[in-house]
Design an enzyme around this catalytic site. Structure first.
Site, mmCIF file in Angstrom:
data_model
loop_
_atom_site.group_PDB
_atom_site.id
_atom_site.type_symbol
_atom_site.label_atom_id
_atom_site.label_comp_id
_atom_site.label_asym_id
_atom_site.label_seq_id
_atom_site.Cartn_x
_atom_site.Cartn_y
_atom_site.Cartn_z
ATOM 1 C CG ASP A 134 -2.159 -0.789 1.066
ATOM 2 O OD1 ASP A 134 -2.477 -1.158 -0.066
ATOM 3 O OD2 ASP A 134 -2.830 -1.057 2.082
ATOM 4 N NE ARG A 184 -4.613 -1.973 -4.459
ATOM 5 C CZ ARG A 184 -4.206 -2.391 -3.259
ATOM 6 N NH1 ARG A 184 -3.800 -1.521 -2.355
ATOM 7 N NH2 ARG A 184 -4.180 -3.676 -2.983
ATOM 8 C CB VAL A 186 -5.607 4.653 -5.298
ATOM 9 C CG1 VAL A 186 -5.665 3.141 -5.130
ATOM 10 C CG2 VAL A 186 -4.300 5.199 -4.721
ATOM 11 C CB ALA A 189 -7.180 7.811 1.052
#
Length: 307
Positions: A134, A184, A186, A189
């Site tokens: 992540d 990934r 994104v 956030a």
């Protein structure tokens, strides 16, 4: 701005105590976090598999500041992988690691986090899982990408996450082209300073569109993480134009946010992976989910109004 307020609250001890003191909070959290135990996470993964979806599982926790805590997080992932294998749902699954939970912020944190992540990668390889690192705030990007590249020398399935709110992301995609890495994508956030990130949602959206195009044209394995149907449509078009089959890229969504859209993607024949978090340290994750979508806040407030 509401999203900025909620992102600040995600790191506030006072706000955490207030939210956790509301008796109904746990019931609302269950929409986004399917449980606190490994057994509950595995059961959720089995439910996803029964409807044609695969998962990436995150043991919730970040900003570990001592070695014992980092080792405990490593052990939690090792237990998770063993439990997935025992339940015969490890193959094709993925686990998501936050390197801050692996000791990244400790003195000599890069070496510590890499060692712990490598142990998890070895266990994942043994049961047919993959691993994705992540991405957290902008101060960790260089370290996280470096650790990902190091791990891929032994475990080619290790993926990284890129955030399109950051100005640097197009350069990072270009640098990763040629590695075949799982990426990934994104929007991001974390609340970031305007010196490193797009301040306007429209600019982040446009950056996401361009990043889809670049990833699909690269030799990386794109993992398009979005709940926006327009972005999903763009991904399908760009994948088709690049000659990719449905096994050469995938979509990803957060558990509990758009389950009906997940099923639509599955029914269309595309690979859908659900980001499935679990654990007792749910507060920061929960607040970021509220910040990302006004509909999530409305859901929370409606639930409180009918308690």
């Amino acid at each position: 701005m509401l999203s900025q307020t909620l992102n600040r609250a995600a790191r506030s001890t006072r706000a955490r105590r207030a939210v956790e003191s509301i008796p109904l909070t746990r019931r609302v959290v269950d929409r986004f976090v399917p449980g606190e135990t490994t057994a509950q996470a595995v059961a959720a993964a089995q439910r996803m598999a029964a409807t044609g979806r695969v998962v990436t599982i995150d043991v919730l926790g970040e900003d570990v500041l001592d070695l014992a805590g980092a080792r405990a997080m490593r052990d939690a992932y090792l237990d998770l992988l063993a439990a997935l294998a025992e339940a015969d749902c490890a193959a094709g699954s993925d686990v998501s690691l936050k390197l801050s939970a692996m000791g990244q912020a400790l003195p000599d944190g890069t070496a510590i986090a890499t060692e712990h992540a490598a142990e998890i990668c070895a266990a994942a390889a043994a049961v047919g899982c993959t691993v994705t690192l992540d991405m957290e705030d902008h101060t960790t990007v260089d370290s996280t990408l470096t650790i990902g590249a190091d791990l891929r020398t032994a475990y080619g399935f290790v993926g990284n996450v890129l955030q399109t709110n950051l100005f640097r992301t197009p350069g990072d995609i270009a640098a990763l082209d040629g590695t075949g890495a799982r990426i990934r994508l994104v929007k991001g956030a974390y609340r970031e300073p305007e010196s490193v990130a797009h301040p306007r949602k429209a600019d982040v959206d446009r950056a996401y569109e361009l990043a889809i195009d670049a990833l699909m044209a690269s030799d990386c394995y794109p993992m398009i993480a979005t709940h926006d149907p327009a972005m999903l449509d763009r991904a399908v078009l760009r994948a088709t134009a690049a000659g990719r089959t449905d096994l050469q890229w995938e979509t990803q969504m957060l558990y509990g946010v758009r389950p009906e859209l997940e099923q639509t993607i599955v029914d269309a024949g595309h690979r859908m992976r659900v980001y499935l978090p679990y654990g007792t340290d749910w507060y920061g994750y929960f607040m970021r989910r509220l910040a990302e979508r006004p509909a999530n806040v409305a859901f929370f407030l409606r639930a409180l109004a009918h308690r």
